[in-house]
Design an enzyme around this catalytic site. Structure first.
Site, PDB file in Angstrom:
ATOM      1  N   TYR A 147     -16.103  21.992 -11.888  1.00 56.54           N
ATOM      2  CA  TYR A 147     -17.052  20.888 -11.658  1.00 56.54           C
ATOM      3  C   TYR A 147     -18.175  21.338 -10.729  1.00 56.54           C
ATOM      4  CZ  TYR A 147     -18.539  16.078 -10.547  1.00 56.54           C
ATOM      5  OH  TYR A 147     -19.255  14.912 -10.374  1.00 56.54           O
ATOM      6  N   ASN A 176     -20.429  10.015  -3.435  1.00 61.40           N
ATOM      7  CA  ASN A 176     -19.377   9.120  -3.976  1.00 61.40           C
ATOM      8  C   ASN A 176     -19.881   7.698  -4.187  1.00 61.40           C
ATOM      9  OD1 ASN A 176     -18.178  11.380  -2.430  1.00 61.40           O
ATOM     10  ND2 ASN A 176     -16.260  10.515  -3.159  1.00 61.40           N
ATOM     11  N   ARG A 188      -9.883   8.254  -8.682  1.00 64.54           N
ATOM     12  CA  ARG A 188     -10.697   8.397  -7.476  1.00 64.54           C
ATOM     13  C   ARG A 188     -10.185   7.437  -6.401  1.00 64.54           C
ATOM     14  NH1 ARG A 188     -16.680   8.923 -10.074  1.00 64.54           N
ATOM     15  NH2 ARG A 188     -15.694   7.870 -11.831  1.00 64.54           N
TER      16      ARG A 188
HETATM   17  P1  NAD Z   1     -17.259   8.666 -15.806  1.00 64.78           P
HETATM   18  O1  NAD Z   1     -16.133   9.602 -16.022  1.00 64.78           O
HETATM   19  O2  NAD Z   1     -16.968   7.207 -15.776  1.00 64.78           O
HETATM   20  O3  NAD Z   1     -18.407   8.888 -16.885  1.00 64.78           O
HETATM   21  C1  NAD Z   1     -18.656  10.097 -17.530  1.00 64.78           C
HETATM   22  C2  NAD Z   1     -18.945   9.795 -18.988  1.00 64.78           C
HETATM   23  O4  NAD Z   1     -19.265  11.022 -19.669  1.00 64.78           O
HETATM   24  C3  NAD Z   1     -17.741   9.194 -19.726  1.00 64.78           C
HETATM   25  O5  NAD Z   1     -18.150   8.071 -20.458  1.00 64.78           O
HETATM   26  C4  NAD Z   1     -17.266  10.329 -20.626  1.00 64.78           C
HETATM   27  O6  NAD Z   1     -16.595   9.871 -21.766  1.00 64.78           O
HETATM   28  C5  NAD Z   1     -18.582  11.028 -20.920  1.00 64.78           C
HETATM   29  N1  NAD Z   1     -18.431  12.413 -21.358  1.00 64.78           N
HETATM   30  C6  NAD Z   1     -17.653  13.375 -20.812  1.00 64.78           C
HETATM   31  N2  NAD Z   1     -17.783  14.525 -21.490  1.00 64.78           N
HETATM   32  C7  NAD Z   1     -18.674  14.281 -22.495  1.00 64.78           C
HETATM   33  C8  NAD Z   1     -19.220  15.076 -23.536  1.00 64.78           C
HETATM   34  N3  NAD Z   1     -18.872  16.346 -23.682  1.00 64.78           N
HETATM   35  N4  NAD Z   1     -20.100  14.512 -24.382  1.00 64.78           N
HETATM   36  C9  NAD Z   1     -20.456  13.208 -24.245  1.00 64.78           C
HETATM   37  N5  NAD Z   1     -19.973  12.413 -23.278  1.00 64.78           N
HETATM   38  C10 NAD Z   1     -19.086  12.948 -22.415  1.00 64.78           C
HETATM   39  O7  NAD Z   1     -17.960   9.112 -14.445  1.00 64.78           O
HETATM   40  P2  NAD Z   1     -19.190   8.492 -13.635  1.00 64.78           P
HETATM   41  O8  NAD Z   1     -18.715   8.205 -12.285  1.00 64.78           O
HETATM   42  O9  NAD Z   1     -19.851   7.438 -14.411  1.00 64.78           O
HETATM   43  O10 NAD Z   1     -20.149   9.760 -13.539  1.00 64.78           O
HETATM   44  C11 NAD Z   1     -21.308   9.912 -14.319  1.00 64.78           C
HETATM   45  C12 NAD Z   1     -22.044  11.167 -13.898  1.00 64.78           C
HETATM   46  O11 NAD Z   1     -22.432  11.069 -12.525  1.00 64.78           O
HETATM   47  C13 NAD Z   1     -21.233  12.444 -14.039  1.00 64.78           C
HETATM   48  O12 NAD Z   1     -22.083  13.476 -14.501  1.00 64.78           O
HETATM   49  C14 NAD Z   1     -20.791  12.721 -12.641  1.00 64.78           C
HETATM   50  O13 NAD Z   1     -20.571  14.098 -12.437  1.00 64.78           O
HETATM   51  C15 NAD Z   1     -21.957  12.201 -11.831  1.00 64.78           C
HETATM   52  N6  NAD Z   1     -21.548  11.839 -10.464  1.00 64.78           N
HETATM   53  C16 NAD Z   1     -20.823  10.711 -10.230  1.00 64.78           C
HETATM   54  C17 NAD Z   1     -20.423  10.418  -8.937  1.00 64.78           C
HETATM   55  C18 NAD Z   1     -19.639   9.165  -8.607  1.00 64.78           C
HETATM   56  O14 NAD Z   1     -19.221   9.018  -7.476  1.00 64.78           O
HETATM   57  N7  NAD Z   1     -19.430   8.241  -9.522  1.00 64.78           N
HETATM   58  C19 NAD Z   1     -20.766  11.276  -7.884  1.00 64.78           C
HETATM   59  C20 NAD Z   1     -21.480  12.429  -8.167  1.00 64.78           C
HETATM   60  C21 NAD Z   1     -21.886  12.697  -9.460  1.00 64.78           C
HETATM   61  N1  UDP Z   2      -7.858  10.570  -1.951  1.00 56.07           N
HETATM   62  C1  UDP Z   2      -6.758   9.988  -1.340  1.00 56.07           C
HETATM   63  N2  UDP Z   2      -5.918   9.239  -2.102  1.00 56.07           N
HETATM   64  C2  UDP Z   2      -6.121   9.012  -3.427  1.00 56.07           C
HETATM   65  C3  UDP Z   2      -7.249   9.590  -4.055  1.00 56.07           C
HETATM   66  C4  UDP Z   2      -8.095  10.388  -3.273  1.00 56.07           C
HETATM   67  O1  UDP Z   2      -6.537  10.127  -0.113  1.00 56.07           O
HETATM   68  O2  UDP Z   2      -5.309   8.297  -4.037  1.00 56.07           O
HETATM   69  C5  UDP Z   2      -8.778  11.366  -1.116  1.00 56.07           C
HETATM   70  C6  UDP Z   2      -9.145  12.731  -1.685  1.00 56.07           C
HETATM   71  O3  UDP Z   2      -8.190  13.699  -1.295  1.00 56.07           O
HETATM   72  C7  UDP Z   2     -10.505  12.955  -1.063  1.00 56.07           C
HETATM   73  C8  UDP Z   2     -11.100  11.551  -0.951  1.00 56.07           C
HETATM   74  O4  UDP Z   2     -10.001  10.666  -1.045  1.00 56.07           O
HETATM   75  O5  UDP Z   2     -10.371  13.487   0.233  1.00 56.07           O
HETATM   76  C9  UDP Z   2     -12.102  11.227  -2.052  1.00 56.07           C
HETATM   77  O6  UDP Z   2     -11.498  11.535  -3.284  1.00 56.07           O
HETATM   78  P1  UDP Z   2     -12.153  11.245  -4.696  1.00 56.07           P
HETATM   79  O7  UDP Z   2     -11.237  11.821  -5.722  1.00 56.07           O
HETATM   80  O8  UDP Z   2     -12.488   9.799  -4.799  1.00 56.07           O
HETATM   81  O9  UDP Z   2     -13.549  12.012  -4.686  1.00 56.07           O
HETATM   82  P2  UDP Z   2     -14.038  13.450  -4.167  1.00 56.07           P
HETATM   83  O10 UDP Z   2     -15.054  13.129  -3.148  1.00 56.07           O
HETATM   84  O11 UDP Z   2     -12.885  14.213  -3.577  1.00 56.07           O
HETATM   85  O12 UDP Z   2     -14.564  14.111  -5.380  1.00 56.07           O
END
Ligand code: NAD
Ligand code: UDP
Ligand code: UDP
Length: 315
Positions: A147, A176, A188
């Site tokens: 990732y 996050n 998460r």
């Molecule tokens: P999520 O898992 O809910 O959404 C990801 C989506 O991408 C899903 O609908 C999944 O089915 C789709 N997907 C995965 N692989 C695919 C592929 N090969 N082709 C087409 N679709 C595909 O996660 P999210 O939280 O909505 O995250 C969305 C984006 O934001 C991601 O790129 C993630 O890395 C980024 N992001 C999210 C967070 C957060 O905290 N939510 C933080 C940092 C970055």
């Molecule tokens: N975490 C936790 N309990 C859980 C899930 C996650 O204590 O049931 C902790 C994890 O180890 C990390 C933080 O919560 O330190 C955030 O985790 P998350 O998977 O949400 O996102 P990350 O920022 O690690 O990608």
């Protein structure tokens, strides 16, 4: 008749993507949601299906995609450590090959393209809070690398398409984010703690719970996406988007128990490998370049999120 702008949202059936599709439709875009449903669900966008400006397409972006668009939001990639570690090779593929395909598409149709990058590019950060200039401390061969390094390589590709092919790019480093439509079994921390509290199960803190994260509510984040996407061409990012409020996982567990009135107790499990100890965005650039900052406090956002998860437990 007004000609609508056309946006593609990859990962549009996921947590963030579904909120983005909804907002773009409100802004009168035509939206093509592209998703392979790995972690996303059709249920997340079901309420949009009757809108004639919305189209849903099952497609894996590691394969080429020939469609037309004015704007592309590239969000496809599982975001939860549990899911991105389930098939790590596919995680690197979606980040690298998916980015190449979407950048190739943007280049061909001259579309502006947004990349959902991540605070994970900072790894286990030695600088706190993290400004965009910090280059991070990332393990290239660990269990999170598919990732972290995948997203880092995607940033490299975005900036090479920008320099080499003059593609119009916008790169956001997302911290996050939580809110309604996170998958209840997403893994998460916010969804885990809320589901565990509502079901009266043990709250699983990994490690000693003193690691910190900064949690942004989804509506604030989507405002940030739109602000970045409508910024002048020279505002390419990378630019941090998140909420600077910093909490330990113990704080979060206690807050969740209190807000749900739960009888759950806290248990401590081993800390996963390479789990970052601290994370908090430096938002100086976002405030200056986008005039954006988050407004929703953790308690407020948690209350909305708890309301959403209650229907899984009580219905
Ligand atoms: P999520 O898992 O809910 O959404 C990801 C989506 O991408 C899903 O609908 C999944 O089915 C789709 N997907 C995965 N692989 C695919 C592929 N090969 N082709 C087409 N679709 C595909 O996660 P999210 O939280 O909505 O995250 C969305 C984006 O934001 C991601 O790129 C993630 O890395 C980024 N992001 C999210 C967070 C957060 O905290 N939510 C933080 C940092 C970055
Ligand atoms: N975490 C936790 N309990 C859980 C899930 C996650 O204590 O049931 C902790 C994890 O180890 C990390 C933080 O919560 O330190 C955030 O985790 P998350 O998977 O949400 O996102 P990350 O920022 O690690 O990608
Ligand atoms: N691509 C795509 N849709 C398009 C244009 C390109 O999926 O509308 C893919 C194409 O398959 C290629 C990748 O994007 O593998 C990169 O395209 P680019 O034009 O940069 O490179 P090239 O085609 O020269 O390899």
């Amino acid at each position: 008749m007004k000609i609508k702008k056309r946006a593609i949202v990859t990962g549009g059936a996921g947590f963030l993507g579904s909120h983005l599709c909804e907002r773009l439709l409100q802004l009168e875009y035509e939206v093509l949601c592209v998703d392979n449903y790995f972690t996303g669900r059709r249920a997340n966008v079901e309420h949009l299906l009757t809108n004639t400006s919305f189209e849903l397409m099952r497609h894996d972006i590691t394969f080429p995609l020939y469609v037309e668009a004015d704007e592309i939001y590239n969000l496809a990639c599982p975001a939860s450590p549990v899911h991105y570690q389930f098939d790590p090779v596919q995680t690197t593929k979606v980040n690298v090959m998916g980015a190449i395909n979407m950048l190739g598409l943007a280049k061909r149709v001259k579309a502006r393209i947004f990349q959902a990058s991540t605070s994970e590019v900072y790894g286990n950060p030695a600088v706190h809070p993290q400004p965009e200039s910090y280059r991070g401390d990332v393990n290239p061969i660990g269990i999170r690398s598919c990732y972290d390094e995948g997203k880092r390589c995607a940033e490299t590709l975005f900036f090479d398409y920008y320099r080499q092919h003059n593609v119009d790019i916008k790169v956001a480093r997302i911290f996050n984010t939580y809110g309604p439509r996170m998958h209840p079994n997403d893994g998460r921390v916010v969804s885990n703690f809320i589901m565990q509290s509502l079901k009266g199960e043990d709250i699983t803190i990994y490690g000693d719970g003193m690691q910190t994260r900064s949690f942004c509510y989804v509506d604030d984040l989507i405002n940030g996406f739109l602000a970045l996407m409508s910024a002048p061409r020279d505002v390419t990012g990378p630019i941090n988007l998140g909420n600077p409020g910093e909490f330990t996982m113990r704080d979060l567990a206690e807050k969740t128990i209190e807000m749900t009135g739960s009888s759950s107790k806290i248990v401590y499990l081993p800390l996963p490998e390479d789990d970052p100890m601290q994370r908090k965005p430096d938002l100086t650039l976002a405030k200056r370049a986008l005039e954006w900052e988050p407004k929703i406090r953790l308690e407020q956002g948690l209350a909305e999120t708890i309301k959403y998860f209650e229907k899984y437990v009580y219905e």
